[in-house]
Design a protein around this motif. Structure first.
Motif, PDB file in Angstrom:
ATOM      1  N   LEU B  39     100.708  76.318 109.204  1.00  0.00           N
ATOM      2  CA  LEU B  39     100.572  77.177 110.378  1.00  0.00           C
ATOM      3  C   LEU B  39      99.967  78.517 109.987  1.00  0.00           C
ATOM      4  CD1 LEU B  39     104.100  76.568 111.940  1.00  0.00           C
ATOM      5  CD2 LEU B  39     101.959  75.406 112.505  1.00  0.00           C
ATOM      6  N   ARG B  40      99.256  79.123 110.918  1.00  0.00           N
ATOM      7  CA  ARG B  40      98.704  80.448 110.692  1.00  0.00           C
ATOM      8  C   ARG B  40      99.793  81.504 110.843  1.00  0.00           C
ATOM      9  NH1 ARG B  40      95.635  78.377 114.455  1.00  0.00           N
ATOM     10  NH2 ARG B  40      96.332  79.960 115.947  1.00  0.00           N
ATOM     11  N   ALA B  41      99.441  82.722 110.509  1.00  0.00           N
ATOM     12  CA  ALA B  41     100.392  83.828 110.691  1.00  0.00           C
ATOM     13  C   ALA B  41     100.538  84.165 112.173  1.00  0.00           C
ATOM     14  CB  ALA B  41      99.926  85.055 109.917  1.00  0.00           C
ATOM     15  N   ASP B  42     101.667  84.786 112.524  1.00  0.00           N
ATOM     16  CA  ASP B  42     101.902  85.281 113.888  1.00  0.00           C
ATOM     17  C   ASP B  42     101.761  84.205 114.954  1.00  0.00           C
ATOM     18  OD1 ASP B  42     102.291  87.994 113.055  1.00  0.00           O
ATOM     19  OD2 ASP B  42     100.132  88.111 112.733  1.00  0.00           O
ATOM     20  N   GLN B  43     102.353  83.070 114.664  1.00  0.00           N
ATOM     21  CA  GLN B  43     102.264  81.953 115.592  1.00  0.00           C
ATOM     22  C   GLN B  43     103.679  81.532 115.959  1.00  0.00           C
ATOM     23  OE1 GLN B  43      99.897  78.901 113.754  1.00  0.00           O
ATOM     24  NE2 GLN B  43      99.756  77.742 115.664  1.00  0.00           N
ATOM     25  N   ASP B  44     103.936  81.339 117.262  1.00  0.00           N
ATOM     26  CA  ASP B  44     105.255  80.879 117.665  1.00  0.00           C
ATOM     27  C   ASP B  44     105.446  79.426 117.261  1.00  0.00           C
ATOM     28  OD1 ASP B  44     106.289  83.175 118.729  1.00  0.00           O
ATOM     29  OD2 ASP B  44     105.624  82.791 120.771  1.00  0.00           O
ATOM     30  N   ILE B  45     106.598  79.124 116.708  1.00  0.00           N
ATOM     31  CA  ILE B  45     106.925  77.746 116.351  1.00  0.00           C
ATOM     32  C   ILE B  45     107.732  77.105 117.474  1.00  0.00           C
ATOM     33  CG2 ILE B  45     108.134  76.273 114.702  1.00  0.00           C
ATOM     34  CD1 ILE B  45     107.538  78.334 112.544  1.00  0.00           C
ATOM     35  N   VAL B  46     108.746  77.805 117.945  1.00  0.00           N
ATOM     36  CA  VAL B  46     109.440  77.425 119.188  1.00  0.00           C
ATOM     37  C   VAL B  46     109.640  78.692 119.998  1.00  0.00           C
ATOM     38  CG1 VAL B  46     110.957  75.444 119.453  1.00  0.00           C
ATOM     39  CG2 VAL B  46     111.355  77.065 117.585  1.00  0.00           C
ATOM     40  N   ARG B  47     109.700  78.521 121.309  1.00  0.00           N
ATOM     41  CA  ARG B  47     109.851  79.683 122.177  1.00  0.00           C
ATOM     42  C   ARG B  47     111.156  79.636 122.951  1.00  0.00           C
ATOM     43  NH1 ARG B  47     104.409  79.093 123.346  1.00  0.00           N
ATOM     44  NH2 ARG B  47     103.100  80.715 122.372  1.00  0.00           N
ATOM     45  N   GLU B  48     111.666  80.795 123.235  1.00  0.00           N
ATOM     46  CA  GLU B  48     112.809  80.964 124.121  1.00  0.00           C
ATOM     47  C   GLU B  48     112.601  80.114 125.369  1.00  0.00           C
ATOM     48  OE1 GLU B  48     113.889  85.044 124.426  1.00  0.00           O
ATOM     49  OE2 GLU B  48     115.197  84.737 126.142  1.00  0.00           O
ATOM     50  N   LEU B  57     111.890  72.845 108.779  1.00  0.00           N
ATOM     51  CA  LEU B  57     112.210  73.292 107.429  1.00  0.00           C
ATOM     52  C   LEU B  57     111.079  74.173 106.930  1.00  0.00           C
ATOM     53  CD1 LEU B  57     113.738  73.119 104.653  1.00  0.00           C
ATOM     54  CD2 LEU B  57     112.320  71.100 104.197  1.00  0.00           C
ATOM     55  N   LEU B  58     111.400  75.368 106.518  1.00  0.00           N
ATOM     56  CA  LEU B  58     110.366  76.281 106.032  1.00  0.00           C
ATOM     57  C   LEU B  58     110.123  75.983 104.554  1.00  0.00           C
ATOM     58  CD1 LEU B  58     108.500  78.629 106.508  1.00  0.00           C
ATOM     59  CD2 LEU B  58     110.436  80.183 106.281  1.00  0.00           C
ATOM     60  N   ILE B  59     108.924  75.525 104.241  1.00  0.00           N
ATOM     61  CA  ILE B  59     108.608  75.143 102.859  1.00  0.00           C
ATOM     62  C   ILE B  59     107.960  76.299 102.114  1.00  0.00           C
ATOM     63  CG2 ILE B  59     107.261  73.554 101.427  1.00  0.00           C
ATOM     64  CD1 ILE B  59     107.446  71.563 103.811  1.00  0.00           C
ATOM     65  N   GLU B  60     107.088  76.989 102.844  1.00  0.00           N
ATOM     66  CA  GLU B  60     106.371  78.090 102.206  1.00  0.00           C
ATOM     67  C   GLU B  60     106.014  79.114 103.255  1.00  0.00           C
ATOM     68  OE1 GLU B  60     103.171  76.501  99.697  1.00  0.00           O
ATOM     69  OE2 GLU B  60     102.279  78.516  99.777  1.00  0.00           O
ATOM     70  N   GLY B  61     106.163  80.385 102.926  1.00  0.00           N
ATOM     71  CA  GLY B  61     105.840  81.453 103.865  1.00  0.00           C
ATOM     72  C   GLY B  61     107.089  82.080 104.466  1.00  0.00           C
ATOM     73  N   TYR B  62     106.868  82.988 105.401  1.00  0.00           N
ATOM     74  CA  TYR B  62     107.970  83.746 105.995  1.00  0.00           C
ATOM     75  C   TYR B  62     107.919  83.659 107.510  1.00  0.00           C
ATOM     76  CZ  TYR B  62     108.371  85.589 101.302  1.00  0.00           C
ATOM     77  OH  TYR B  62     108.523  85.686  99.948  1.00  0.00           O
ATOM     78  N   THR B  63     109.097  83.553 108.099  1.00  0.00           N
ATOM     79  CA  THR B  63     109.182  83.512 109.562  1.00  0.00           C
ATOM     80  C   THR B  63     110.251  84.483 110.036  1.00  0.00           C
ATOM     81  OG1 THR B  63     110.873  81.778 109.622  1.00  0.00           O
ATOM     82  CG2 THR B  63     108.584  81.054 109.573  1.00  0.00           C
ATOM     83  N   CYS B  64     110.252  84.723 111.346  1.00  0.00           N
ATOM     84  CA  CYS B  64     111.326  85.521 111.925  1.00  0.00           C
ATOM     85  C   CYS B  64     111.729  84.944 113.279  1.00  0.00           C
ATOM     86  CB  CYS B  64     110.903  86.979 112.096  1.00  0.00           C
ATOM     87  SG  CYS B  64     109.708  87.255 113.409  1.00  0.00           S
ATOM     88  N   ARG B  65     112.945  85.275 113.670  1.00  0.00           N
ATOM     89  CA  ARG B  65     113.408  84.904 115.005  1.00  0.00           C
ATOM     90  C   ARG B  65     113.533  86.175 115.823  1.00  0.00           C
ATOM     91  NH1 ARG B  65     118.502  81.238 114.629  1.00  0.00           N
ATOM     92  NH2 ARG B  65     119.036  82.192 112.630  1.00  0.00           N
ATOM     93  N   TYR B  66     113.209  86.117 117.090  1.00  0.00           N
ATOM     94  CA  TYR B  66     113.203  87.324 117.899  1.00  0.00           C
ATOM     95  C   TYR B  66     113.401  86.999 119.371  1.00  0.00           C
ATOM     96  CZ  TYR B  66     108.659  85.969 119.664  1.00  0.00           C
ATOM     97  OH  TYR B  66     107.656  85.285 120.284  1.00  0.00           O
ATOM     98  N   SER B  67     113.633  88.030 120.140  1.00  0.00           N
ATOM     99  CA  SER B  67     113.715  87.898 121.588  1.00  0.00           C
ATOM    100  C   SER B  67     113.265  89.213 122.212  1.00  0.00           C
ATOM    101  CB  SER B  67     115.151  87.554 121.981  1.00  0.00           C
ATOM    102  OG  SER B  67     115.321  87.624 123.374  1.00  0.00           O
TER     103      SER B  67
END
Lengths: 246, 246
Positions: B39-48, B57-67
């Motif tokens: 996946l590219r950066a700054d891309q939603d994986i799932v949305r509210e 499962l995050l294999i490589e890279g960094y993600t965040c959860r937000y609202s």
DNA sequence: CGATACGTTGACGGAAATCAACCCCGGTGG
DNA sequence: CCACCGGGGTTGATTTCCGTCAACGTATCG
């Protein structure tokens, strides 16, 4: 302190609001040994740093979880209402990273971790239900975090009120739009990351706006819609639909 | 997008840091079907609001959860590092009450809920390990809440840095006291409930105090003890001891 | 080589903290 | 019975941390 399992129905009622129980599962829940005990107000049930071998079912009364800053400030993470297991997490996280305390006099049932774990191993559906409860716990943390980090005092307070009313209603402890309000302004302060002085002032604004009446131990939302709007309250995060039908 | 289960070892390594796996359990984990995707950066994986039928499962890279707040402010609830399952909660809470987004380009493995649930039903020890992970998740939320509600900007920032260093070290992604720092000041702002301007200034103070160097994508704690003290960091809440030996 | 995103700096304003009284009320004990 | 006490609530004055606004610098990239 009476013995064994006379109050399991509190737990069973809770579980049945999440999953439909088979007779066998219900019986297994019934069989859970539980130590019922009455506690005074403002008493620690478990403390940060301890390694409890039991969890505590809240049968009657209100509790909160909290932790202290090095500088002596307290943050309250959650309030708990009858039917909940506030320290369910100790089942899998050995050491408490926060404390659990009564707010009012409480009636609680202590359940040893061992039989609880056995139950979960044997009945995966029950395990899932307990797991799910701890996930909702997390969802509430997130919502509070959003409030503390990103909303102003009036919205934070309104949101807390909406949440309490909604959760209490789900267990039959709120009618219309009113419920018990056992919290002092000091407790609200520590829950919302504010000061008592400010809590006090904003509370008066909210009253003046005609949204609520708040006396000694009783909260009533005179204008529920208005309170919801002020608090930006959306109950989705409480995941109250039994299983959120697919 | 390659097929099936070539990257399960990332998950297995994680699990083995929590429980000792039997051959059977390891094999069962191996058998978990997984869709690997970049996946590219700054891309939603799932949305509210969505109702996913898989977790990631995050294999490589960094993600965040937000609202997002109604007024358009964002609160970030957590950052996630390789080996974690950031949306594990969707396994038991049908509707997402927040969103999950990539911060950097990521390599992720999608696992359908159904086989994951089967696995948990069949191997209670694995279920417990997954459950435990979601509980640690909650513990991190609490600690952030404490920071946002009760600590000043400098302590919040220092604490976040300590946490990232500690968590990354546990999976071998930090050496000495330095690690990748993929976060922009905007992201730090939304995680800590501050403004970029203030983040920027406090960051400079922390640098000036000789506690850290922070360049483009790299954080180094020049004075780990000092940073820990400033952030009041106590790693207890991360529950990193494999099972916190009784 | 402009676009664009991120970081930096200064000036100003505001939400909420802190400090300090004071009130009210229920409990307790002389 | 009243004095005293202490916890909770209320109020005013003052301070501060941090937000907002606005501009400008800097680096990366198509």
């Amino acid at each position: 302190m009476d013995a064994l399992h006379p109050h399991s129905h509190s737990l069973i009622r809770k579980m049945e609001s999440i999953v439909t129980l088979s007779d066998e599962e219900r019986a297994a829940l019934m069989r859970l040994p539980m130590q019922v005990q009455n506690l005074r107000a403002d008493q620690d049930i478990v403390r940060e740093g301890e390694r409890p071998n039991r969890s505590c079912l809240l049968i009657e009364g209100y509790t909160c979880r909290y932790s202290m800053t090095e500088k002596g400030k307290r943050q309250i993470f959650s309030f708990h209402i009858p039917g909940e297991i506030p320290d369910a997490q100790s089942l899998h996280l050995g050491t408490m990273d926060h404390s659990l305390q009564t707010i009012t006099p409480c009636r609680v049932g202590f359940i040893q971790h061992e039989p609880l774990n056995d139950l979960c191993d044997r009945y995966p559906r029950l395990a899932r239900a307990f797991w799910r409860e701890t996930l909702i716990d997390g969802a509430i943390f997130r919502e509070w975090m959003k409030g503390i980090g990103r909303r102003q005092a009036d919205a934070r307070i309104a949101h807390l009120m909406c949440e309490m009313l909604t959760r209490l209603k789900a267990v039959g402890l709120a009618q219309d739009h009113s419920c018990a309000w056992p919290l002092t302004q000091t407790e609200v302060r520590d829950a919302l990351g504010l000061s008592t002085v400010h809590i006090n002032r904003v509370l008066q604004e909210i009253r003046a706006a005609g949204l609520i009446t708040l006396t000694k131990n009783k909260l009533m939302a005179k204008d529920w819609e208005g309170l919801v709007a002020l608090g930006e309250f959306d109950p989705l995060y409480l995941h109250q639909q039994p299983r959120e039908a697919a």
